[in-house]
Design an enzyme around this catalytic site. Structure first.
Site, PDB file in Angstrom:
ATOM      1  N   LEU A  87       0.278  -1.273   0.341  1.00 47.98           N
ATOM      2  CA  LEU A  87       0.212   0.026   0.315  1.00 47.98           C
ATOM      3  C   LEU A  87       1.350   0.986  -0.199  1.00 47.98           C
ATOM      4  O   LEU A  87       1.733   0.973   0.804  1.00 47.98           O
ATOM      5  CB  LEU A  87      -0.927   0.679   1.295  1.00 47.98           C
ATOM      6  CG  LEU A  87      -2.259  -1.243   1.638  1.00 47.98           C
ATOM      7  CD1 LEU A  87      -2.387  -1.221   2.558  1.00 47.98           C
ATOM      8  CD2 LEU A  87      -2.919  -1.486   0.178  1.00 47.98           C
ATOM      9  N   LEU A 108       1.124  -6.117   0.811  1.00 51.02           N
ATOM     10  CA  LEU A 108      -0.616  -6.390  -0.018  1.00 51.02           C
ATOM     11  C   LEU A 108       0.552  -7.221  -1.894  1.00 51.02           C
ATOM     12  O   LEU A 108      -0.375  -8.186  -1.713  1.00 51.02           O
ATOM     13  CB  LEU A 108      -1.195  -5.208  -0.147  1.00 51.02           C
ATOM     14  CG  LEU A 108      -2.484  -5.505  -1.526  1.00 51.02           C
ATOM     15  CD1 LEU A 108      -3.381  -7.291  -0.210  1.00 51.02           C
ATOM     16  CD2 LEU A 108      -3.297  -4.551  -1.744  1.00 51.02           C
ATOM     17  N   ASP A 139      -3.306  -7.824   5.094  1.00 46.29           N
ATOM     18  CA  ASP A 139      -4.751  -7.572   4.696  1.00 46.29           C
ATOM     19  C   ASP A 139      -4.758  -8.436   3.198  1.00 46.29           C
ATOM     20  O   ASP A 139      -3.949 -10.079   3.440  1.00 46.29           O
ATOM     21  CB  ASP A 139      -4.753  -6.467   3.393  1.00 46.29           C
ATOM     22  CG  ASP A 139      -2.544  -5.734   3.235  1.00 46.29           C
ATOM     23  OD1 ASP A 139      -2.011  -6.952   2.737  1.00 46.29           O
ATOM     24  OD2 ASP A 139      -2.828  -5.185   3.209  1.00 46.29           O
TER      25      ASP A 139
END
Length: 336
Positions: free
Chosen positions: A114, A163, A194
Site C-alpha cells: 500500500l 499487499l 490484508d
C-alpha cells in the site's frame, strides 16, 4: 503524538512532505538495482494501451500480460488509482479470448504494498470517511483476484511487500527471480494483515511460519518462499524473463478449447455452484481446472477479506493508526 496536536493537520502535512522528500532520496540513493526511467518509457512506447497510467497491458497470443509501472506512486505501490487500473485490465482479460493472465512489473521492484504516503495525505482531510473509502478500495481489489476465473501467473522480479506479497496465494502460479524477497511487516507500522493472508498464509505454509511473517514481519528470500509454498519456482536473474516467457507461451498454447458433446441430461445432473457448459458449447480447460481447485474457497476468502478490511478501516480511522504510519515512514528514512 506530536503530529496530532491542536495544529495537527498542519504539522502532519509538513511531516508528510518531509517524509516524501526523504523517501524519494532513499529510492534514488539506496536501491540495489537503480530503476531506469528510460526502461519504463521504452516499454510504454512499444505498447498500444495508452489509456492506463500506472500499468502497461500487452495483449499477446493466448494471454494478457499486465505490468505494474506506476507513475502515481513510488516502487509500484498500490493506491486506489493503481488498483482500479489493475481491476479494469483484469476485467478486460476476463471477457476477451485470453486463456490466462501474466502479472509482472517494470523495474527492479515487484510491489511495495500500500502507498502509505497517499493514504496519510487523504487521512488528514477526514479520517472516518477516507478510511472507509480506502478499505472499500482494498476490498474490491482483493475480491477481483478471488473471483477471477482464468489462471493468473505472477512473475516476481524483485521485492514483494505487504499487499504485494499477500495477494500472491490468490493467484495460481508464482515464479520468482532469485533476487526477489517477500515480507509482510504489518505490525511494524501498526497495521493489520490484508489480502486474505490471515487465511491463505496458514493454509500454504502452516500456522507457525504464517505467524512469523504476519506478526513479526520475517523477510523470506525467494528460495525460502519457494520452500514454504508461497512461490512455485525460482529462476536465475540473468534468464528470469526468458524462462517466464517460454513457460507462459507453453501454458497458453497447450490449453485447448474443448467442445462438449455429452448428452444434455448428463450435463443437467452435474451438481455445483457454477453452471456447466451445455452440449455443443465450448469449455476452456485451464479455466475449468482452476474452478475445480478453487470451488470451495471463494466464500471463505470473501469473508476473510471483509473481516480484514473492517479491521483496517478501524485502525485508519483512529489517530493512533495514522500516527503509526507516519512514524514508520519517518523511521525508515532515518535508518538511512
Amino acid at each position: 503524538m506530536d503530529a496530532l496536536t491542536a495544529n495537527g493537520t498542519t504539522t502532519l502535512q509538513t511531516s508528510v512532505t518531509g517524509v516524501t522528500a526523504g523517501k524519494r532520496k532513499f529510492i534514488d540513493d539506496r536501491r540495489d538495482q537503480p530503476f531506469k526511467k528510460q526502461l519504463r518509457f521504452s516499454v510504454r512506447q512499444r505498447e498500444s494501451a495508452y489509456r492506463y497510467r500506472d500499468i502497461v497491458v500487452r495483449k499477446q497470443d493466448g494471454f494478457t500480460h499486465i505490468l505494474l509501472s506506476t507513475k502515481s506512486s513510488e516502487n509500484n505501490s498500490l493506491n486506489p488509482e493503481v488498483m482500479k487500473e489493475l481491476q479494469s485490465a483484469l476485467s478486460t482479460a476476463a471477457a476477451d479470448d485470453s486463456k490466462l493472465v501474466l502479472l509482472s512489473a517494470v523495474g527492479s521492484v515487484f510491489c511495495c504494498g500500500l502507498d502509505f504516503i497517499y493514504f496519510i495525505r487523504r487521512l488528514t482531510d477526514d479520517r472516518k470517511r477516507e478510511s472507509a473509502r480506502m478499505a472499500e478500495a482494498i476490498r474490491n481489489f482483493v475480491n477481483t483476484f478471488i473471483q477471477f476465473k482464468k489462471p493468473i501467473i505472477v512473475a516476481v522480479n524483485g521485492p514483494a511487500i505487504g499487499l504485494g506479497a499477500s495477494i500472491l496465494p490468490l493467484c495460481d502460479v508464482v515464479w520468482a527471480n532469485e533476487k526477489a524477497w517477500f515480507q509482510t511487516p504489518y505490525t511494524t507500522f501498526g497495521q493489520s494483515p490484508d489480502g486474505c493472508s490471515t487465511v491463505m498464509f496458514p493454509k500454504i505454509m502452516g500456522g507457525a511460519s504464517a505467524n512469523e511473517m504476519l506478526l513479526s514481519g520475517r523477510k523470506l528470500t525467494a528460495q525460502e518462499a519457494c520452500g514454504k509454498g508461497l512461490v512455485s519456482r525460482v529462476f536465475w536473474p540473468g534468464t528470469f524473463t526468458q524462462e517466464v516467457m517460454v513457460r507462459i507461451k507453453e501454458l497458453a498454447s497447450c490449453n485447448p478449447v474443448l467442445h462438449i458433446s455429452c448428452p444434455r441430461h448428463v450435463n443437467n445432473s452435474l451438481q455445483g455452484s457454477q453452471r456447466r457448459p451445455e452440449a455443443g458449447e465450448s469449455m476452456a480447460v485451464l479455466e475449468e481446472s482452476k474452478a475445480l481447485v478453487r470451488c470451495n474457497m471463494r466464500l471463505e476468502l470473501e469473508q476473510a477479506n471483509e473481516r480484514e478490511c473492517e479491521v483496517l478501516k478501524k485502525i485508519w480511522g483512529s489517530a493512533q493508526g495514522m500516527d503509526s504510519m507516519l512514524k514508520y515512514l519517518q523511521r525508515k528514512i532515518d535508518e538511512f
